[in-house]
Design an enzyme around this catalytic site. Structure first.
Site, short mmCIF file in Angstrom:
data_model
loop_
_atom_site.label_atom_id
_atom_site.label_comp_id
_atom_site.label_asym_id
_atom_site.label_seq_id
_atom_site.Cartn_x
_atom_site.Cartn_y
_atom_site.Cartn_z
N GLY A 51 0.78 -1.24 0.00
CA GLY A 51 0.00 0.00 0.00
C GLY A 51 0.81 1.28 0.00
CG ASP A 110 -8.98 1.02 9.76
OD1 ASP A 110 -9.67 1.70 10.54
OD2 ASP A 110 -9.47 0.08 9.11
CB VAL A 160 -10.16 5.41 0.89
CG1 VAL A 160 -11.17 6.40 1.43
CG2 VAL A 160 -9.16 5.04 1.98
P1 IMP Z 1 -4.80 -1.22 10.38
O1 IMP Z 1 -3.85 -2.34 10.67
O2 IMP Z 1 -6.21 -1.54 10.77
O3 IMP Z 1 -4.35 0.13 10.89
O4 IMP Z 1 -4.92 -1.11 8.83
C1 IMP Z 1 -3.90 -0.66 8.08
C2 IMP Z 1 -3.80 -1.42 6.78
O5 IMP Z 1 -5.07 -1.89 6.31
C3 IMP Z 1 -3.28 -0.46 5.76
O6 IMP Z 1 -1.91 -0.68 5.59
C4 IMP Z 1 -4.07 -0.80 4.53
O7 IMP Z 1 -3.33 -1.71 3.77
C5 IMP Z 1 -5.31 -1.50 4.99
N1 IMP Z 1 -6.50 -0.60 4.97
C6 IMP Z 1 -7.13 -0.03 6.03
N2 IMP Z 1 -8.16 0.73 5.65
C7 IMP Z 1 -8.19 0.64 4.30
C8 IMP Z 1 -9.05 1.22 3.30
O8 IMP Z 1 -9.98 2.00 3.55
N3 IMP Z 1 -8.76 0.89 2.00
C9 IMP Z 1 -7.73 0.06 1.66
N4 IMP Z 1 -6.91 -0.49 2.56
C10 IMP Z 1 -7.14 -0.21 3.88
MG MG Z 2 -1.17 -1.62 3.82
#
Ligand code: IMP
Ligand code: MG
Length: 186
Positions: A51, A110, A160
């Site tokens: 990403g 996130d 997104v």
């Molecule tokens: P977290 O571990 O929940 O903070 O999520 C982070 C990872 O989830 C990011 O590196 C993204 O790859 C993926 N991610 C979280 N939200 C989205 C989104 O809205 N669209 C696409 N990928 C997301």
């Molecule tokens: Mg990611």
């Protein structure tokens, strides 16, 4: 669906267009440069793949700092899922981080599980300092388990895509950040 770049159609509506992204990435590069300008050793930039690819590529080209780059794969969204599993799988990372200052780069913060897992893994391998910069931070009801040191934009709690962000492996190449609506989800 609307016509996108190169005749390929892009789903959803634009949330942050390419000009605003470029302007903010410029400003973030200045902030990051100020923070690290007194460091004698090269800072190790670690984009969380896939990403952070586009964000990292644009950001590091604006920096005038001694730096090294080493990507680390992480995933928590199986296939077409739009919510994190909470389990973060890390790829192989053979770079020696002992005593290094590390700056993690990610597309979006996130739940914070990804950054927390990667930070912990690098600290366990002896990194001196692990900070993080994210292009986007989701405004969630529950705050993330870790905060980022540098944030590009706050975004609403929706799914997104674009500028590196995918849905089931697609749309990373889109130049703007877009909100993917239900109709376009698999
Ligand atoms: P977290 O571990 O929940 O903070 O999520 C982070 C990872 O989830 C990011 O590196 C993204 O790859 C993926 N991610 C979280 N939200 C989205 C989104 O809205 N669209 C696409 N990928 C997301
Ligand atoms: Mg990611």
């Amino acid at each position: 669906m609307v016509a996108g770049v190169g005749g390929v159609s892009a789903p959803g509506r634009v949330l942050i267009d390419r000009r605003r992204i470029a302007g903010r990435v410029d400003a973030m590069a200045s902030e990051i440069e100020r923070e690290y300008k007194s460091c004698r050793d090269a800072v190790l930039f670690v984009p969380v793949l896939d990403g952070a690819l586009l964000f990292a590529a644009d950001l590091i080209r604006r920096l005038s700092l001694p730096l090294q780059l080493a990507g680390l794969a992480a995933s928590s969204y199986p296939g077409a899922a739009t919510t994190s599993t909470g389990q973060v799988e890390l790829g192989l990372f053979r770079v020696d981080v002992q005593g290094r200052r590390v700056l993690l780069l990610d597309d979006i913060l996130d739940t914070g599980q990804t950054l927390a897992t990667v930070k912990e893994a690098l600290r366990q391998r002896g990194a001196l300092e692990v900070r993080s910069a994210v292009l986007l931070r989701k405004q969630r009801e529950t705050p993330p388990v870790v905060e980022a040191d540098f944030v590009g934009f706050e975004v609403p709690d929706c799914f997104v895509i674009g500028y590196g962000l995918d849905h089931d492996g697609r749309y990373r190449e889109l130049p703007d950040v877009r909100v993917l609506d239900q109709d376009n989800m698999i």
